[in-house]
Design an enzyme around this catalytic site. Structure first.
Site, PDB file in Angstrom:
ATOM      1  N   SER A 114       4.295   1.873  -5.670  1.00 56.03           N
ATOM      2  CA  SER A 114       5.038   0.669  -5.860  1.00 56.03           C
ATOM      3  C   SER A 114       6.075   0.651  -7.044  1.00 56.03           C
ATOM      4  CB  SER A 114       3.754  -0.418  -6.607  1.00 56.03           C
ATOM      5  OG  SER A 114       4.381  -1.540  -6.908  1.00 56.03           O
ATOM      6  N   TYR A 116      -2.885  -1.126 -12.927  1.00 61.62           N
ATOM      7  CA  TYR A 116      -2.165  -1.088 -11.412  1.00 61.62           C
ATOM      8  C   TYR A 116      -0.767  -0.251 -11.556  1.00 61.62           C
ATOM      9  CZ  TYR A 116       0.235  -2.569  -7.094  1.00 61.62           C
ATOM     10  OH  TYR A 116       0.538  -2.619  -6.166  1.00 61.62           O
TER      11      TYR A 116
END
Length: 281
Positions: A145, A159
């Site tokens: 990401s 995350y």
């Protein structure tokens, strides 16, 4: 293509039941791949397999697995060996997010998260690499990401850290094995239309965000497959997210962290607190 005796190249996609994983499966099937589809929801995998066979003549093997179980990667690899299936392309896509601060969740929640987001991708790569190296050809795509490339935020504590790990892991893996025919690519997408935000409770906030920031899952899949074939090690999808990444390279750390702190407070008020209240009801 590999020189093994399979009639068509074979790709394993984790988290294939929806979102980016399903988009990868569709794109790979359109390119002549057979698939091994793994996720927790058998009925969705079966529906996707039927769609791919009807549209592209692609055969799909379904392996139901929950990657938050420590033994799941070994079980998947054992079933592949038992069926004589050699994987040419691995897409480590399965993942989700946990809203809130670190102490907002019990440790088993974080333990399972790290198993899916960090341990499982590494173990699947470790178990499937020998076959790729023996055949002299392989591709590994790790869905990271843009969050793994920019400063972390308060909230969703693990995350960005897990995605940063996947970027570094992919870089090292690429350098170790590209001379032996195996390319590895970390795919760094931004906000992508999928069920991801339904799972982590962020959908109400996401629905208020402008449409132009969103990427389509099929575009992410196409970009990723093109990148790994070209030997690109880190692929950032979308001009917006490439620009954001470049900004972080030139802005001072103190300013980036201040901006990150403001964004974190906004997320806490808009998402994490309402989600905690709903869970307490």
């Amino acid at each position: 293509m590999s020189n093994h005796p399979q009639r068509r190249p074979l790709a394993l996609v984790t988290g294939a039941s929806a979102g980016i994983g399903a988009a990868f499966a569709r794109e790979l099937a359109s390119r002549g791949y057979d698939l091994v589809l793994t996720a927790r929801r058998r009925e969705r995998l079966e529906a996707l397999a039927a769609e791919l066979e009807s549209a592209h003549g692609s055969h799909s093997t379904i392996l139901v697995a929950d990657l938050n179980q420590a033994g799941a990667p070994a079980q998947i690899a054992a079933e592949l060996d038992e069926r004589g299936l050699g994987i040419d392309l691995l897409v480590n896509n399965a993942g989700y997010g946990i809203p809130g601060h670190l102490r907002d969740q019990d440790w088993p929640v974080h333990r399972d998260f790290l198993q899916i987001m960090v341990s499982a991708p590494v173990e699947l790569a470790w178990r499937l690499l020998p076959g790729m190296l023996e055949r002299g050809h392989g591709r590994i795509i790790n869905i990271a990401s843009v969050a793994g490339l920019i400063p972390g935020t308060a909230g969703h504590t693990l995350y960005a850290a897990s995605k940063s790990f996947l970027v570094k892991f992919s870089q090292s893996l690429a350098l170790e094995y590209r001379g032996r025919g195996v390319n590895t690519c970390a795919v760094c997408a931004g906000f992508t239309l999928s069920e991801f935000h339904d799972v982590n409770g962020a959908r109400p906030l996401m629905n208020r965000m402008p449409k132009w920031i969103w990427l389509q899952a099929d575009r992410v899949a196409r970009d990723a497959l093109g990148a790994v074939e070209r030997g690109r090690i880190v692929q950032i999808s979308g001009l917006l997210y490439k620009t954001i990444y470049l900004m972080t390279k030139y802005l001072p750390d103190w300013l980036l962290l201040r901006m990150s702190a403001r964004r974190s407070r906004h997320f806490r008020v808009q998402v994490a607190q309402p989600l905690a209240e709903r869970q307490a009801d």
